[in-house]
Write a protein that holds these residues in place. Structure first.
Motif, PDB file in Angstrom:
ATOM      1  N   LEU A 147       0.834  -1.207   0.000  1.00  0.00           N
ATOM      2  CA  LEU A 147       0.000   0.000   0.000  1.00  0.00           C
ATOM      3  C   LEU A 147       0.867   1.255   0.000  1.00  0.00           C
ATOM      4  O   LEU A 147       0.577   2.225  -0.709  1.00  0.00           O
ATOM      5  CB  LEU A 147      -0.904   0.019   1.237  1.00  0.00           C
ATOM      6  N   TYR A 148       1.906   1.224   0.805  1.00  0.00           N
ATOM      7  CA  TYR A 148       2.808   2.375   0.881  1.00  0.00           C
ATOM      8  C   TYR A 148       3.430   2.668  -0.484  1.00  0.00           C
ATOM      9  O   TYR A 148       3.392   3.805  -0.961  1.00  0.00           O
ATOM     10  CB  TYR A 148       3.900   2.101   1.915  1.00  0.00           C
ATOM     11  N   TRP A 149       3.969   1.637  -1.131  1.00  0.00           N
ATOM     12  CA  TRP A 149       4.627   1.859  -2.422  1.00  0.00           C
ATOM     13  C   TRP A 149       3.624   2.280  -3.490  1.00  0.00           C
ATOM     14  O   TRP A 149       3.930   3.128  -4.344  1.00  0.00           O
ATOM     15  CB  TRP A 149       5.380   0.604  -2.853  1.00  0.00           C
ATOM     16  N   LEU A 150       2.425   1.712  -3.452  1.00  0.00           N
ATOM     17  CA  LEU A 150       1.397   2.120  -4.411  1.00  0.00           C
ATOM     18  C   LEU A 150       1.064   3.594  -4.246  1.00  0.00           C
ATOM     19  O   LEU A 150       0.971   4.341  -5.229  1.00  0.00           O
ATOM     20  CB  LEU A 150       0.129   1.278  -4.222  1.00  0.00           C
ATOM     21  N   GLU A 151       0.921   4.022  -2.998  1.00  0.00           N
ATOM     22  CA  GLU A 151       0.534   5.408  -2.766  1.00  0.00           C
ATOM     23  C   GLU A 151       1.674   6.394  -3.026  1.00  0.00           C
ATOM     24  O   GLU A 151       1.428   7.544  -3.386  1.00  0.00           O
ATOM     25  CB  GLU A 151      -0.018   5.569  -1.352  1.00  0.00           C
ATOM     26  N   VAL A 152       2.906   5.953  -2.848  1.00  0.00           N
ATOM     27  CA  VAL A 152       4.030   6.813  -3.242  1.00  0.00           C
ATOM     28  C   VAL A 152       3.977   7.051  -4.751  1.00  0.00           C
ATOM     29  O   VAL A 152       4.113   8.186  -5.230  1.00  0.00           O
ATOM     30  CB  VAL A 152       5.376   6.182  -2.839  1.00  0.00           C
ATOM     31  N   ALA A 153       3.760   5.970  -5.512  1.00  0.00           N
ATOM     32  CA  ALA A 153       3.638   6.113  -6.963  1.00  0.00           C
ATOM     33  C   ALA A 153       2.407   6.936  -7.328  1.00  0.00           C
ATOM     34  O   ALA A 153       2.442   7.760  -8.258  1.00  0.00           O
ATOM     35  CB  ALA A 153       3.558   4.730  -7.617  1.00  0.00           C
ATOM     36  N   ASP A 154       1.324   6.727  -6.594  1.00  0.00           N
ATOM     37  CA  ASP A 154       0.078   7.464  -6.838  1.00  0.00           C
ATOM     38  C   ASP A 154       0.289   8.963  -6.646  1.00  0.00           C
ATOM     39  O   ASP A 154      -0.169   9.783  -7.454  1.00  0.00           O
ATOM     40  CB  ASP A 154      -0.995   6.940  -5.877  1.00  0.00           C
ATOM     41  N   MET A 155       0.989   9.338  -5.581  1.00  0.00           N
ATOM     42  CA  MET A 155       1.210  10.758  -5.310  1.00  0.00           C
ATOM     43  C   MET A 155       2.228  11.369  -6.265  1.00  0.00           C
ATOM     44  O   MET A 155       2.071  12.507  -6.715  1.00  0.00           O
ATOM     45  CB  MET A 155       1.670  10.955  -3.866  1.00  0.00           C
ATOM     46  N   ARG A 156       3.269  10.623  -6.581  1.00  0.00           N
ATOM     47  CA  ARG A 156       4.261  11.145  -7.521  1.00  0.00           C
ATOM     48  C   ARG A 156       3.702  11.212  -8.940  1.00  0.00           C
ATOM     49  O   ARG A 156       4.200  11.984  -9.764  1.00  0.00           O
ATOM     50  CB  ARG A 156       5.517  10.269  -7.499  1.00  0.00           C
ATOM     51  N   GLY A 157       2.674  10.410  -9.195  1.00  0.00           N
ATOM     52  CA  GLY A 157       2.079  10.367 -10.522  1.00  0.00           C
ATOM     53  C   GLY A 157       0.897  11.302 -10.677  1.00  0.00           C
ATOM     54  O   GLY A 157      -0.068  10.971 -11.381  1.00  0.00           O
ATOM     55  N   ARG A 158       0.944  12.418 -10.026  1.00  0.00           N
ATOM     56  CA  ARG A 158      -0.108  13.427 -10.174  1.00  0.00           C
ATOM     57  C   ARG A 158       0.492  14.814 -10.013  1.00  0.00           C
ATOM     58  O   ARG A 158       1.614  14.968  -9.519  1.00  0.00           O
ATOM     59  CB  ARG A 158      -1.227  13.218  -9.158  1.00  0.00           C
TER      60      ARG A 158
END
Length: 271
Positions: A147-158
């Motif tokens: 979840l942490y890695w997904l959300e890091v990518a999610d935040m960096r990808g916006r």
């Protein structure tokens, strides 16, 4: 994959809020998230194995799948915004059977569903100052490390004005997971290992009852040490109400199982 998960075709037609997602629609955002995820695979998250990477790629691809169904415009503080309420839960439900059609192992299906259904929780727990029980509950629903890695990518990808703040929340989430012993794992195994030896002379049903109540109490911060779990369940662990729900297709043997295992129980309903 679009034949199995047709909502994927709607990504480019699904708008996002111009403040929270200045980059554009769901298709653009998802592409950016995947790009950032592969950067993480090369750097900070290079230690992840193939199974974890596959789960993250699918999680990134599908985390906003239900925005295609739930997105609407809503006035917030006098300004029209674009929102997608409960898209996490809706996405998890939508994917439940479709992921199985991809012939993934059931453990991987659960892992991806957890990422999609809970991807909003890391930041939310930090913002709402979630207690230990909240982190323990989350760890049973999703892999907190992924979840942490997904959300890091999610935040960096916006593109949004508070990206740095949001990323700092994720760092706090990781620290709390590590502190509470649920970074990439649940607490259940350790709890069972500590609890069951203390119930050596109890029946199987008594052990299950005490263990279930221990989970319930720990997750609500009602108890803090294992001995409290035993004391809390003591009064009712020998004799307590029990409801058995049997689920399966017609002709699968439910009635036979009932007659062999719980024949003395009162039948409430056939449906």
């Amino acid at each position: 994959m679009g034949d199995t998960i047709p909502w994927l075709y709607r990504y480019s037609q699904t708008e996002q809020d111009p403040i929270w997602h200045s980059e554009g629609n769901v298709h653009i955002h998802t592409d950016m998230v995947l790009e950032q995820l592969y950067v993480l695979f090369e750097k900070e998250a290079s230690y992840l194995d193939e199974t974890q990477r596959q789960a993250l790629v699918l999680g990134a691809l599908l985390h906003d799948i239900a925005k295609t169904k739930t997105t609407k415009r809503k006035e917030i503080q006098g300004i029209e915004r674009v929102v997608a309420p409960k898209h996490e839960d809706n996405g998890r439900s939508y994917l439940a059977y479709r992921l199985i059609d991809l012939e993934l192992p059931i453990s991987q299906v659960h892992r991806v569903m957890g990422l999609v259904g809970e991807h909003h929780m890391p930041k939310l727990l930090v913002v709402k100052n979630g207690d230990r029980g909240a982190y323990w509950r989350l760890s049973r629903k999703a892999d907190t490390e992924l979840l942490y890695w997904l959300e890091v990518a999610d935040m960096r990808g916006r593109i949004c004005p508070d990206q740095k703040t949001q990323l700092s929340y994720l760092d706090e989430f990781r620290l709390f997971c590590e502190e509470y012993g649920v970074w990439g794992k649940t607490y259940e195994f350790a709890l069972k290992e500590a609890l069951l030896p203390l119930l050596e002379n109890c029946s199987s049903k008594e052990k299950k009852y005490t263990y279930a109540h221990a989970i319930h109490a720990f997750e609500r911060d009602e108890i803090f040490v294992i001995e409290e779990a035993i004391a809390k369940a003591y009064a009712n662990r020998v004799a307590h109400p029990e409801l058995v729900i049997v689920c399966g297709p017609s002709g699968s043997g439910k009635s036979s199982w009932i007659s062999e295992n719980v024949q003395k129980y009162q039948l409430i309903s056939l449906d």
